[in-house]
Design a protein around this motif. Structure first.
Motif, PDB file in Angstrom:
ATOM      1  N   GLN A 152       0.832  -1.195   0.000  1.00  0.00           N
ATOM      2  CA  GLN A 152       0.000   0.000   0.000  1.00  0.00           C
ATOM      3  C   GLN A 152       0.869   1.248   0.000  1.00  0.00           C
ATOM      4  O   GLN A 152       0.523   2.265  -0.607  1.00  0.00           O
ATOM      5  N   ALA A 153       2.030   1.161   0.635  1.00  0.00           N
ATOM      6  CA  ALA A 153       2.953   2.297   0.638  1.00  0.00           C
ATOM      7  C   ALA A 153       3.438   2.611  -0.778  1.00  0.00           C
ATOM      8  O   ALA A 153       3.541   3.783  -1.165  1.00  0.00           O
ATOM      9  N   ARG A 155       1.767   1.823  -3.505  1.00  0.00           N
ATOM     10  CA  ARG A 155       0.592   2.339  -4.190  1.00  0.00           C
ATOM     11  C   ARG A 155       0.434   3.827  -3.920  1.00  0.00           C
ATOM     12  O   ARG A 155       0.155   4.626  -4.834  1.00  0.00           O
ATOM     13  N   ASN A 156       0.654   4.228  -2.666  1.00  0.00           N
ATOM     14  CA  ASN A 156       0.557   5.641  -2.301  1.00  0.00           C
ATOM     15  C   ASN A 156       1.631   6.466  -3.005  1.00  0.00           C
ATOM     16  O   ASN A 156       1.382   7.594  -3.447  1.00  0.00           O
ATOM     17  N   SER A 159       0.641   7.030  -6.475  1.00  0.00           N
ATOM     18  CA  SER A 159      -0.503   7.940  -6.571  1.00  0.00           C
ATOM     19  C   SER A 159      -0.087   9.401  -6.657  1.00  0.00           C
ATOM     20  O   SER A 159      -0.865  10.250  -7.118  1.00  0.00           O
ATOM     21  N   ALA A 160       1.140   9.689  -6.252  1.00  0.00           N
ATOM     22  CA  ALA A 160       1.639  11.061  -6.368  1.00  0.00           C
ATOM     23  C   ALA A 160       1.748  11.483  -7.828  1.00  0.00           C
ATOM     24  O   ALA A 160       1.844  12.686  -8.120  1.00  0.00           O
ATOM     25  N   ASP A 162      -0.549  10.425 -10.200  1.00  0.00           N
ATOM     26  CA  ASP A 162      -1.840  10.172 -10.836  1.00  0.00           C
ATOM     27  C   ASP A 162      -2.229  11.254 -11.834  1.00  0.00           C
ATOM     28  O   ASP A 162      -2.972  10.991 -12.787  1.00  0.00           O
TER      29      ASP A 162
END
Length: 255
Positions: A152-153, A155-156, A159-160, A162
């Motif tokens: 998840q880290a 994924r985060n 996401s920066a 996106d």
């Protein structure tokens, strides 16, 4: 301090010598354990012949008539490898750049369900990824795509980007290493063509595609294609092993 008896001293010296010899032997054996052709031998000597003989895929989980196998990696809970049945060394292979060459990344993504099956839990696409390492960042001399989870880290961190402009390479910092990232609008993995995109970038910069690694994960409206070009040191340092962005423990997937 009392002197050590001669007999005791000889015993200890002999034990030390034996330990040193054992350590040397272990080191030699460890050096032989690493076989850069191990994957190719599994594919060519077990999986393909077994399938051809009508006895199933041998050591593999699947042998596809499209020219690849799926093999459960010994590392990780759910990690699988997609490996061509043809002899293809890796990113530097000219065969990958030929018109009509197999879409190994698309095939790998379509087989991501094997990871969920191994874990006994559904891995959401947002936590799924593909990775292939560079010639300098790999341990095997047969092309193989790692199919596995991301944390998840990670994924985060992705996401920066996106909102990055589609179809444009941007600098990215992932796992404290320098990467180049592109957001690709695509309805399926078959429309992404990550190898071709990284090849074009490498050629434009006058660099060898063999020194690139590729990572692929979902993005809003499509996928991220990430290029990890090998650089030993400096602000653009990268191990050329984009597998580092995956999480082989799949710790954020329930089961």
């Amino acid at each position: 301090m009392s002197r050590m008896p001669a007999r005791t001293r000889r015993i200890l010296q002999a034990a030390a010598g034996a330990a040193a010899a054992a350590a040397l032997l272990y080191g030699c054996q460890a050096a032989r354990v690493h076989n850069p052709d191990a994957l190719w031998q599994i594919v060519s000597q077990s999986c393909v012949p077994s399938q051809a003989a009508g006895e199933g895929p041998g050591k593999c989980a699947k042998v596809s008539p499209k020219g690849y196998v799926l093999l459960k990696d010994i590392r990780g809970k759910g990690q699988y490898l997609l490996i061509p049945t043809a002899r293809v060394a890796g990113m530097e292979s000219p065969a990958l750049a030929q018109p009509g060459s197999p879409d190994y990344f698309g095939d790998a993504w379509r087989n991501r369900g094997f990871v969920s099956k191994a874990l006994g839990a559904q891995v959401p696409d947002a936590l799924m990824s593909l990775a292939i390492n560079s010639a300098k960042g790999r341990s095997q001399n047969q092309l193989h795509i790692h199919i596995d989870c991301i944390s998840q880290a990670m994924r985060n961190a992705l996401s920066a980007y996106d909102d990055a402009a589609q179809g444009t390479w941007v600098d990215a910092r992932l796992n404290n290493h320098f990467y180049r990232l592109m957001r690709v609008a695509a309805s399926s993995a078959a429309d992404v063509h990550p190898y071709e995109r990284v090849l074009q970038q490498a050629e434009a910069r006058g660099q060898s595609i063999g020194d690139s690694s590729i990572f692929m994960a979902t993005a809003p409206g499509g996928f991220f294609v990430v290029d990890g070009y090998y650089q030993a040191r400096g602000p653009h340092a990268n191990p050329g092993s984009s597998e580092e962005l995956q999480d082989h423990a799949c710790k954020d997937v329930g089961g």
